[in-house]
Write an enzyme that holds these catalytic residues in place. Structure first.
Site, mmCIF file in Angstrom:
data_model
loop_
_atom_site.group_PDB
_atom_site.id
_atom_site.type_symbol
_atom_site.label_atom_id
_atom_site.label_comp_id
_atom_site.label_asym_id
_atom_site.label_seq_id
_atom_site.Cartn_x
_atom_site.Cartn_y
_atom_site.Cartn_z
ATOM 1 N N GLU A 71 -39.109 -40.434 6.001
ATOM 2 C CA GLU A 71 -39.192 -40.774 4.584
ATOM 3 C C GLU A 71 -38.340 -39.843 3.725
ATOM 4 O OE1 GLU A 71 -43.304 -40.696 3.369
ATOM 5 O OE2 GLU A 71 -43.697 -42.641 4.284
ATOM 6 N N CYS B 126 -36.452 -46.371 8.990
ATOM 7 C CA CYS B 126 -37.538 -46.813 9.865
ATOM 8 C C CYS B 126 -37.347 -46.308 11.289
ATOM 9 C CB CYS B 126 -37.600 -48.336 9.883
ATOM 10 S SG CYS B 126 -37.897 -49.084 8.276
ATOM 11 N N GLU C 270 -37.439 -47.978 14.108
ATOM 12 C CA GLU C 270 -36.593 -48.844 14.924
ATOM 13 C C GLU C 270 -35.112 -48.526 14.713
ATOM 14 O OE1 GLU C 270 -40.130 -51.406 13.475
ATOM 15 O OE2 GLU C 270 -38.954 -49.700 12.754
ATOM 16 N N CYS D 122 -34.407 -53.647 9.638
ATOM 17 C CA CYS D 122 -34.409 -53.352 11.076
ATOM 18 C C CYS D 122 -34.088 -54.603 11.884
ATOM 19 C CB CYS D 122 -35.758 -52.779 11.498
ATOM 20 S SG CYS D 122 -36.034 -51.101 10.910
#
Length: 141
Positions: free
Chosen positions: A47, A56, A58, A92
């Site tokens: 973050e 993210c 992924e 993603c």
């Protein structure tokens, strides 16, 4: 898909979740990517106080794998501390569609449910190079 070691991928995704940097949302996600050479590259969400700059799990995994020179991706496991499995976000999905459109993905959460899906199922009719103009300026078919 019996040659995919899902148990190992799940374990690595859970470990990656522990490394997530999520001081604002406290929503930690881990991902583990099985590469064609048999290696596993893990990723976690990272973050930023400016939430739009958050990455993210992924994408962290697949970007890390590409940065390591890997090009062939066989499977992805995604783990979050949620009651039901979570699916990759739209960004993603688009990145995965670019780099591994046929890849199976196992989605997991604390509730024990497992959802086996694929990039194609998560993002049917993905935007790809076929939409870009050819050298003549015409759309590819």
């Amino acid at each position: 898909m019996t040659d995919i070691g899902w148990d190992k991928l799940i374990d690595e995704a859970q470990k990656a979740r522990e490394r997530a940097y999520a001081p604002y949302s406290h929503f930690k996600v881990g991902a583990a990517l099985l590469c064609g050479d048999g290696s596993i590259v893990a990723g976690c969400n990272i973050e930023n106080v400016s939430f739009g700059l958050t990455n993210c799990a992924e994408r962290t995994a697949i970007f890390s794998a590409v940065a390591q020179g890997k090009e062939d991706f066989k499977a992805l496991a995604v783990w979050a501390d949620t009651k039901k499995p979570i699916a990759p976000c739209g960004a993603c999905r688009q990145v995965l569609a670019e780099l591994a459109p046929e890849m199976p993905i196992l989605l997991l959460g604390q509730g024990g449910e497992r959802i086996l899906t694929s990039v194609k199922k998560l993002l049917p009719q993905a935007f790809d190079e076929s939409f870009l103009p050819a050298e003549t300026g015409e759309e590819k078919e």
